[in-house]
Design an enzyme around this catalytic site. Structure first.
Site, short mmCIF file in Angstrom:
data_model
loop_
_atom_site.label_atom_id
_atom_site.label_comp_id
_atom_site.label_asym_id
_atom_site.label_seq_id
_atom_site.Cartn_x
_atom_site.Cartn_y
_atom_site.Cartn_z
N SER A 154 0.85 -1.20 0.00
CA SER A 154 0.00 0.00 0.00
C SER A 154 0.89 1.25 0.00
O SER A 154 1.77 1.39 -0.85
CB SER A 154 -0.94 -0.06 1.20
OG SER A 154 -1.93 0.91 1.13
N ASP A 323 -8.86 -6.61 -4.36
CA ASP A 323 -8.48 -5.30 -3.81
C ASP A 323 -9.10 -4.21 -4.68
O ASP A 323 -8.66 -3.98 -5.80
CB ASP A 323 -6.95 -5.19 -3.80
CG ASP A 323 -6.46 -3.89 -3.17
OD1 ASP A 323 -7.27 -2.99 -2.89
OD2 ASP A 323 -5.23 -3.78 -2.97
N HIS A 356 -7.92 -5.31 -0.02
CA HIS A 356 -6.64 -4.62 0.17
C HIS A 356 -5.86 -5.20 1.35
O HIS A 356 -4.63 -5.29 1.31
CB HIS A 356 -6.91 -3.13 0.39
CG HIS A 356 -5.69 -2.27 0.39
ND1 HIS A 356 -4.85 -2.19 -0.70
CD2 HIS A 356 -5.15 -1.46 1.33
CE1 HIS A 356 -3.85 -1.36 -0.42
NE2 HIS A 356 -4.01 -0.91 0.81
#
Lengths: 383, 383
Positions: A154, A323, A356
């Site tokens: 991320s 995600d 995610h």
């Protein structure tokens, strides 16, 4: 082969930096401290160091536990440790809490030497690039000329990408997971709603709530609830919670009220509550803004390949099918831009149900891919 | 053929109902008023009436403008009017503001006859089924034994479905657009974050803010911002806003602050601000709860086909490819359940970029499909 184990008891340390750090905004931080943890041993050639970069709400505490807090397990403990994908018997792993975060590094809660009071709203806005520059100074302090790898998921993946661009001679491999070359309008929108919730909390006091002895906890709770929804896939939420009613059979009658009634409400409100206890609101603004601002192609007329041209590292990119925050398509943009630069890139698109958040979980295919990649790196650096 | 025109100047009226309405919760509303608008003429056979059901933030004002507010155009003016898909030269169209809403029908802002003060938090929770029962009484009052069609998008589509189940003899066609047989965990989660933002606003006062002369506007703003993100598709937001900076070139430097900077932030905050001026917070809680609770299969062991078995209407279902709030898959669940009951069902899955909001826009393929369907209905009822 022995079963993967924990790095065990670890101890963070604070490193102080006296040389002023110039920031992307034009401001300067006069001096600052960074909280750091390390695991494993730096080899004689100083060639086996791996830097782990954290995302929004994590820290330098990547693996292991603390003597006085045996349940406080590092946020990527399933990834880093003896026999784990980033094997601490072979690598020297560095975790660092970024500038502006709220886990001991200099940030909005710290005392501003100019006023003797907490920085609060006066703490400068920092960017991914600023973090990377501060991390490079940390590498200097640790005697690491070049990282075998810089890795993160991320926002952590953005830092790894930025390392490859800004310090190409100092990074062997860039491992960027579940990331994106820049936030979409929808990503920015979610961040802005979270910031609005914090900024409009009467306890925020324009960011100077420390002086009032309060915290904008209502805003933080809402911010975290919004964030949490975007970290999970819709299917994952359906699987975990569905329409189950808290403490009742599925066919039980509704309560006909506005309190917590569905399991998913209970879960989200609990997550929000917990987060509002330990996280700092100014840090939330600062880190979401760093996410918004990350866009290495911006200064190259939007051309990501041109932005990545300075990179010399080899790359591992990984993304997860469900995600929807930073979808596989976003990772593929990076892969395409790297191929246009003739870079050596490995890409794993993993079919995983957990949205995610999957980058933090120990999906076996994901971990096998990472383990194989780091095994190659270890061999390269003679470990 | 003449070009589609507006129904022109319209005037709402309030109808009062004295017979107590029993609600799904077990509570009863002693007496109540509903705001209503009608367009076109009821034919002699009283067979050409179409009921239009509204979603979260809309009302009885479906089409046309008001004498004293010529810019206040009805929310589905592109769908309802002379020469429009629901052609008011052929149909008698009824718009109604639901019980508990804040546009003139009895709701939390109304005076509770038992106390002489606004209902506030004491206004009973109402459901989609309760609305439909109140609408059936409205039909009685208007002398309409049977609607040629009941139609709506999103939450309005749920009302149309509920009509088909609860009053099968009184509905010829059920037109349910961009809807779902029940909210997903993710849908409920978004509603709950919005409710949390409102409930935690210090100006909410447990729902009794009227007495304090305030409104929980901070909470309403955040609630609307969250909602708005879910109404648009990611691609649509990318197309409309991308990463554009407000009042600056794309390659201009960032402001390095936490104010409104990206266009998408400006848009969302403006939408939130506007909404907080005209919408009532208790109504927001009430309507999102009605959304959460809608689940006609709940009393049938989760079997949607069994829930729909009483229906005798013919059905038009429509969904939009980029609607991630109530995706085409959710409409297909309804279609499948109807087919299992041997119902007559037409399904249009429309490739449109505008997410959930597409049902309010005048996409030509969508409107052509609706126009063709309503043309058939008009012929059936001799119009």
């Amino acid at each position: 082969m022995t079963a993967p184990a924990s790095v065990g008891t670890v101890a963070p340390k604070s490193l102080h930096f006296r040389e002023p750090l110039p920031l992307a905004s034009g401001a300067t931080i006069a001096d600052y401290s960074l909280m750091v943890e390390t695991y494993g041993e730096l080899n004689a050639a100083r060639s086996n160091a791996v830097l782990v970069c954290h995302a929004l709400n994590a820290s330098h505490h990547v693996a292991g536990v603390y003597q006085d807090a045996p349940k406080n397990v590092g946020w990527w403990d399933n990834m880093v440790g003896p026999g784990k994908p980033v094997d601490t018997r072979r690598f020297f792993v560095v975790g660092v809490n970024n500038l502006g975060s709220c886990f001991g590094s200099t940030g909005p809660m710290s005392t501003d030497p100019a006023t003797g009071r907490p920085y609060g709203a006066r703490f400068p806005v920092v960017t991914v690039e600023d973090w990377v520059d501060a991390q490079a100074r940390l590498a200097d302090a640790l005697g690491i000329e070049r990282f075998a790898a810089v890795m993160g998921g991320s926002l952590g993946g953005m830092q790894a990408l930025s390392w490859a661009i800004r310090h190409p001679a100092r990074i062997g491999h860039c491992v960027a997971i579940a990331t994106t070359p820049k936030l979409s309008a929808q990503n920015i929108a979610f961040n802005d709603v979270a910031r609005s919730a914090i900024q409009s909390d009467p306890d925020f006091h324009g960011g100077d709530y420390y002086a009032h002895g309060v915290k904008p906890r209502r805003g933080l709770r809402v911010a975290r609830m919004i964030g949490h929804i975007t970290y999970l896939s819709g299917d994952d939420m359906a699987e975990k919670f569905g329409r189950a009613l808290r403490g009742k059979a599925d066919d039980a009658d509704y309560a006909f009220g506005y309190g917590v009634e569905f399991e998913v409400e209970s879960y989200l409100r609990y997550q929000g509550e917990k987060f509002s206890e330990y996280f700092d609101a100014n840090t939330y603004l600062l880190i979401t803004r760093a996410l918004d601002y990350f866009d290495p192609a911006k200064s190259c007329g939007g051309d990501l390949a041109r932005a990545l041209a300075p990179a010399r590292a080899r790359f591992l990119l990984a993304s997860f099918s469900t995600d929807w925050r930073f979808s596989p398509a976003r990772s593929r943009e990076i892969v395409t831009a790297l191929i246009r630069n003739d870079r050596d890139v490995t890409y794993a698109e993993i079919d995983a149900p957990h949205g995610h958040d999957a980058f933090l979980l120990d999906d076996p295919r994901y971990h096998r891919a990472l383990a194989a990649y780091f095994d190659t790196i270890a061999t390269e650096v003679g470990q």
